[in-house]
Scaffold this active site. Structure first.
Site, PDB file in Angstrom:
ATOM      1  N   HIS A 129      10.486  -3.786   3.243  1.00  0.00           N
ATOM      2  CA  HIS A 129      10.453  -3.017   4.553  1.00  0.00           C
ATOM      3  C   HIS A 129      10.747  -4.072   5.701  1.00  0.00           C
ATOM      4  CE1 HIS A 129       6.184  -4.509   5.903  1.00  0.00           C
ATOM      5  NE2 HIS A 129       6.751  -5.397   5.351  1.00  0.00           N
ATOM      6  N   ASP A 171       8.345   2.390  14.287  1.00  0.00           N
ATOM      7  CA  ASP A 171       7.701   1.737  13.514  1.00  0.00           C
ATOM      8  C   ASP A 171       6.197   1.642  14.262  1.00  0.00           C
ATOM      9  OD1 ASP A 171       5.682  -0.301  12.136  1.00  0.00           O
ATOM     10  OD2 ASP A 171       7.431  -1.418  11.366  1.00  0.00           O
ATOM     11  N   ASP A 179       3.655  -0.113  14.396  1.00  0.00           N
ATOM     12  CA  ASP A 179       3.314  -1.350  14.628  1.00  0.00           C
ATOM     13  C   ASP A 179       3.767  -2.210  15.818  1.00  0.00           C
ATOM     14  OD1 ASP A 179       5.616  -2.995  13.947  1.00  0.00           O
ATOM     15  OD2 ASP A 179       4.876  -3.397  12.002  1.00  0.00           O
TER      16      ASP A 179
HETATM   17  N1  ARG Z   1       9.546 -10.263   9.094  1.00  0.00           N
HETATM   18  C1  ARG Z   1       8.618  -9.850   7.823  1.00  0.00           C
HETATM   19  C2  ARG Z   1       9.069  -9.917   6.512  1.00  0.00           C
HETATM   20  O1  ARG Z   1      10.350 -10.140   6.514  1.00  0.00           O
HETATM   21  C3  ARG Z   1       7.641  -8.967   8.344  1.00  0.00           C
HETATM   22  C4  ARG Z   1       8.389  -7.728   8.295  1.00  0.00           C
HETATM   23  C5  ARG Z   1       7.481  -6.460   8.827  1.00  0.00           C
HETATM   24  N2  ARG Z   1       8.177  -5.282   8.570  1.00  0.00           N
HETATM   25  C6  ARG Z   1       7.545  -3.995   8.632  1.00  0.00           C
HETATM   26  N3  ARG Z   1       8.335  -3.101   8.746  1.00  0.00           N
HETATM   27  N4  ARG Z   1       6.227  -3.977   9.303  1.00  0.00           N
HETATM   28  O2  ARG Z   1       8.387  -9.596   5.615  1.00  0.00           O
HETATM   29 MN    MN Z   2       9.383  -2.076  10.702  1.00  0.00          MN
HETATM   30 MN    MN Z   3       7.092  -3.592  12.239  1.00  0.00          MN
END
Ligand code: ARG
Ligand code: MN
Ligand code: MN
Ligand code: MN
Length: 303
Positions: free
Chosen positions: A140, A227, A229
């Site tokens: 992700h 997203d 978040d």
């Molecule tokens: N940059 C971090 C990783 O590569 C966090 C990624 C979070 N992504 C998200 N879709 N919430 O694991």
């Molecule tokens: Mn994301």
């Molecule tokens: Mn995110």
């Protein structure tokens, strides 16, 4: 006008269970009726149960990538379903699920709209790691690198061809970007508005600058990938990778309202709602805000 909804109960792009219940919780909250009440027809992509049953029995890591075959298969199915919705001229709304499904929605939408497609990625994270740069191995965090052609997608992702132009991608809300990702953004000159920019200019100006960057004349088709978040954890606590200092409730909604006003939105993702994280009130709040972001993106107005 018809909204084509694709539910993707998928959590294989990251380690926490529960994000696969995001779509069903948003439906339980009434998102379909709410969209219908706005005057839209609804068309539901079929077989949302298939995402869980397609998990391969054996899916060892490839390099650092975790669950690579499962993520690839799910994203490929998402791509087909989103493509079918876009081909019919429906606004394709995809409810996640973790953000790895973004590679599917972007392949699907761009297969219909071509490289005119502009992408607004609203997120705390840049999700642009490559299979080589990812530290977590969670896919992700990688969807954009595949569709932008920043890495050559090797098996099982070799069905993904570069389909999104780097100058037609813009971020809003970033505040937790890996060092490797910062280097990628710099190298490829990718436009990003972080929370620092939101503080400095205000959300109104930031959204205007973001749209000016990808879609100066407001004539090109737009995909928004939201997203949850990107919102501050006080607003959307039930998500797998919360980061403090995020968008307020109104800032998040403003982005959706402003994108709706352009009349250019052709596809939308709402991802990373994880009803399993936190107490019942955090859950309710996060599901509710997810649904209201979807409605605002489809043009629900305050007055
Ligand atoms: N940059 C971090 C990783 O590569 C966090 C990624 C979070 N992504 C998200 N879709 N919430 O694991
Ligand atoms: Mn994301
Ligand atoms: Mn995110
Ligand atoms: Mn981090």
């Amino acid at each position: 006008k018809t909204v084509g909804i694709t539910c993707v109960p998928f959590s294989g792009g990251q380690p926490k269970g529960g994000v696969d219940d995001g779509p069903v919780e948003m439906m339980r909250f009434g998102v379909l009726d709410q969209i219908q009440d706005m005057g839209y027809n609804i068309e539901l992509s079929d077989g949302m149960d298939k995402y869980q049953t397609m998990k391969p029995a054996d899916d060892p890591p490839i390099g650092k990538m975790k669950n690579p075959r499962y993520v690839s298969m799910a994203a490929r199915r998402v791509a087909e379903q989103v493509r079918a919705q876009c081909e019919k001229g429906n606004i394709a709304v995809t409810l996640g699920g973790d953000h790895s499904i973004g590679m599917g929605t972007l392949v699907g939408s761009s297969s219909v709209y071509g490289d005119d497609l502009c992408v607004i990625w609203v997120d705390a994270h840049a999700d642009i790691n490559t299979p080589d740069t990812t530290e977590s191995g969670n896919l992700h965090g990688c969807p954009l690198s595949f569709v932008l052609g920043i890495c050559d997608a090797e098996s099982p992702f070799d069905w993904i061809k570069p389909c999104i132009r780097k100058d037609r991608l813009v971020y809003i809300g970033l505040r937790d970007v890996d060092a490797t990702e910062k280097a990628i953004l710099r190298k490829h000159n990718i436009k990003a508005f972080s929370m620092h920019d939101v503080d400095r200019h205000g959300i109104g100006k930031v959204v205007e600058m973001a749209l000016d960057h990808v879609n100066k004349d407001r004539t090109l088709p737009v995909h928004m990938s939201f997203d949850v978040d990107a919102l501050d954890p006080s607003v959307a606590p039930a998500t797998g990778t919360p980061v403090r200092g995020g968008l307020t409730f109104r800032e998040g909604h403003y982005i959706c309202e402003a994108v709706a006003e352009t009349g250019c939105l052709v596809s939308l993702d709402l991802v990373e709602v994880n009803p399993a994280l936190g107490d019942p009130e955090s859950l309710r709040q996060t599901v509710a805000v997810g649904c209201s972001l979807v409605r605002c993106s489809l043009g629900e107005s305050l007055l």
